[in-house]
Enzyme design. Structure first.
Site, PDB file in Angstrom:
ATOM      1  N   ARG A  70      31.300  36.189  74.414  1.00  0.00           N
ATOM      2  CA  ARG A  70      30.057  36.924  74.153  1.00  0.00           C
ATOM      3  C   ARG A  70      28.924  36.440  75.059  1.00  0.00           C
ATOM      4  NH1 ARG A  70      26.912  35.812  70.039  1.00  0.00           N
ATOM      5  NH2 ARG A  70      28.549  35.134  68.607  1.00  0.00           N
ATOM      6  N   TYR A 132      18.837  62.558  77.509  1.00  0.00           N
ATOM      7  CA  TYR A 132      20.127  62.521  76.820  1.00  0.00           C
ATOM      8  C   TYR A 132      19.867  62.511  75.302  1.00  0.00           C
ATOM      9  CZ  TYR A 132      24.554  60.586  75.170  1.00  0.00           C
ATOM     10  OH  TYR A 132      25.725  60.369  74.505  1.00  0.00           O
ATOM     11  N   ASP A 197      17.581  56.648  83.749  1.00  0.00           N
ATOM     12  CA  ASP A 197      18.998  56.835  83.421  1.00  0.00           C
ATOM     13  C   ASP A 197      19.632  57.552  84.609  1.00  0.00           C
ATOM     14  OD1 ASP A 197      21.473  57.830  82.505  1.00  0.00           O
ATOM     15  OD2 ASP A 197      20.760  57.892  80.427  1.00  0.00           O
ATOM     16  N   LYS A 222      30.976  57.524  82.034  1.00  0.00           N
ATOM     17  CA  LYS A 222      31.012  58.830  82.692  1.00  0.00           C
ATOM     18  C   LYS A 222      31.565  58.695  84.109  1.00  0.00           C
ATOM     19  CE  LYS A 222      29.088  59.870  78.782  1.00  0.00           C
ATOM     20  NZ  LYS A 222      27.647  59.938  78.591  1.00  0.00           N
TER      21      LYS A 222
HETATM   22  C1  LIG Z   1      26.729  59.479  77.694  1.00  0.00           C
HETATM   23  C2  LIG Z   1      25.339  59.217  78.137  1.00  0.00           C
HETATM   24  C3  LIG Z   1      24.612  58.143  77.612  1.00  0.00           C
HETATM   25  C4  LIG Z   1      25.165  57.231  76.518  1.00  0.00           C
HETATM   26  O1  LIG Z   1      26.260  56.518  76.978  1.00  0.00           O
HETATM   27  P1  LIG Z   1      27.441  55.973  76.027  1.00  0.00           P
HETATM   28  O2  LIG Z   1      28.318  55.232  76.975  1.00  0.00           O
HETATM   29  O3  LIG Z   1      28.079  57.156  75.390  1.00  0.00           O
HETATM   30  O4  LIG Z   1      26.791  55.100  75.005  1.00  0.00           O
HETATM   31  C5  LIG Z   1      23.332  57.916  78.084  1.00  0.00           C
HETATM   32  N1  LIG Z   1      22.780  58.720  79.030  1.00  0.00           N
HETATM   33  C6  LIG Z   1      23.438  59.771  79.545  1.00  0.00           C
HETATM   34  C7  LIG Z   1      22.780  60.614  80.573  1.00  0.00           C
HETATM   35  C8  LIG Z   1      24.738  60.064  79.118  1.00  0.00           C
HETATM   36  O5  LIG Z   1      25.383  61.111  79.640  1.00  0.00           O
END
Ligand SMILES: *Cc1c(COP(=O)(O)O)cnc(C)c1O
Length: 402
Positions: A70, A132, A197, A222
């Site tokens: 951790r 998001y 993001d 993603k």
């Molecule tokens: C999926 C996504 C998130 C969150 O990510 P997780 O890995 O599902 O927690 C945040 N921002 C965007 C633009 C996303 O597509």
């Protein structure tokens, strides 16, 4: 730290090699997966020193025990170094100094950034919509002790107060794929750090640190992983801010597991070729959609009028591989299309090698307030690596009966 190469490497080469500097010395070619949850301590004294180092957010010095997973894991750290190198890359200059801190998911990464600002006594967040759905909902909940004001990209300066600790933004936006000017938001934010993001663009198309962002956040689930089989999140930031984030990760426990770190790091190697190929196909599909009866609007920054501020070429090197479109028949048509597709999978998430379609208002954006909801006839697609012709055939059949 190895000495940097005299000749700065291109993004494509960094994607394949960054974060792998220690492999030759280990005598291995593939990245080892270190599954240890605990690590031998050479002595109580050295163990205590290592504990203190991790508690204050330091990286381990050579030979230091990792103590406990951790606190530190070398497989995760290699992935962090790989992604940081990509986000810091500037083909026209020396780049920026950056470190990455990886988490179990993208939401855990955003949570850590928000907690670090609350801990600094600056709980007010200015959030540029659209965001998001999960990020929007986390901010609206106030769960982490933040207080949010939602604004549009022109309203940032007016919303910043003495207690503002963070400006949150996304570009391209989800799900409407509008582009936002990062440098302009940074200028409006003044001394307040801006978090971008970068999940949709990836460092292949956009590197927000070069435009003044303080934090870049990714859902590595993603494009970075790219195969729909690993979850992860990353914050890329300055070494000073990374020192603040690591103890939060250790204390709250949202750590990335080494199996996923391995898969995400492996994903980096093909990230540039995947994103560029998917972008090429997305452009073809988007242009084809504009000519379809029953499609009232196509949202794609690469289409005429899709980038009114001229950010492609200046901030982002291409329009990306996400495409959204609106159906004249509203929810009923959208439901029909999702059910009629054969090659394209009806599923949330994005950024993988196969094409996905989803209905943001009913699914990913269900959790956001009414005024920030996308239209009921809007569908969002993440274009994969299939042939454009096959995708167009599949969509054509589904739209014919919409
Ligand atoms: C999926 C996504 C998130 C969150 O990510 P997780 O890995 O599902 O927690 C945040 N921002 C965007 C633009 C996303 O597509």
């Amino acid at each position: 730290m190895p000495t940097p190469p005299a000749h700065p490497r291109s993004l494509a080469s960094l994607a394949v090699h960054a974060g792998r500097d220690d492999l030759a010395d280990l005598g291995v070619h593939a990245m080892p997966i270190d599954l240890s949850t605990t690590n031998p301590l050479p002595s109580i004294e050295l163990g205590r020193d290592a504990y203190d180092a991790f508690a204050s957010g330091q990286r381990p010095t050579p030979g230091m025990s990792s103590v406990y997973r951790r606190a530190w894991n070398p497989t995760v750290a290699r992935f962090e170094d790989g992604l940081a190198a990509l986000e810091a890359h500037d083909p026209f200059g020396p780049g920026v100094e950056a470190e990455a801190v990886a988490f179990a998911t993208g939401m855990a990464a955003t949570t850590a950034v928000l907690l670090s600002r609350v801990a600094a006594g600056l709980p007010h967040v200015v959030a540029v919509r659209p965001l998001y759905g999960g990020t929007d909902a986390l901010l609206a909940s106030g769960l982490l002790g933040t207080q949010v004001d939602y604004v549009d990209a022109r309203g940032v300066a007016a919303a910043v107060t003495e207690r503002t600790g963070l400006v949150v933004m996304e570009t391209p936006c989800n799900p409407t794929l509008e582009l936002r000017d990062i440098a302009d938001v940074v200028r409006q934010a003044g001394d307040v750090p801006v978090m971008v993001d970068n999940t949709f663009a990836t460092p292949v198309l956009q590197r927000p640190l070069l435009h003044g962002a303080a934090y870049v956040v990714h859902s590595a689930t993603k494009y970075i992983g790219g195969h729909g089989d690993a979850m992860g999140g990353v914050v890329v930031t300055s070494p000073e801010r990374a020192v603040e984030l690591r103890p939060i990760r250790t204390i709250t426990g949202g750590v990335l597991d080494p199996w996923s770190a391995y898969l995400l790091h492996r994903g980096l190697a093909t990230l540039p070729v995947r994103v560029l190929a998917q972008q090429e196909t997305a452009g073809r599909v988007a242009r084809w959609l504009t000519a379809q009866p029953g499609v009232t609007r196509v949202f794609y920054p690469g289409l005429e009028g899709g980038d009114p501020e001229g950010l492609i070429g200046r901030q982002m090197s291409g329009p990306g591989a996400m495409v959204a479109f609106e159906l004249a028949g509203g929810f009923g048509s959208a439901e029909h299309v999702c059910g009629a597709l054969a090659l394209i999978t009806h599923a949330v998430s994005l950024g993988g090698v196969d094409t996905l379609i989803e209905h943001p208002a009913a699914l990913t954006h269900r959790v956001v307030a009414e005024e920030a909801q996308p239209g009921s006839g809007v569908l969002r697609m993440s274009i994969g690596l299939e042939s454009a012709d096959d995708l167009i055939t599949d969509l054509g059949r589904a739209l014919a009966h919409a």
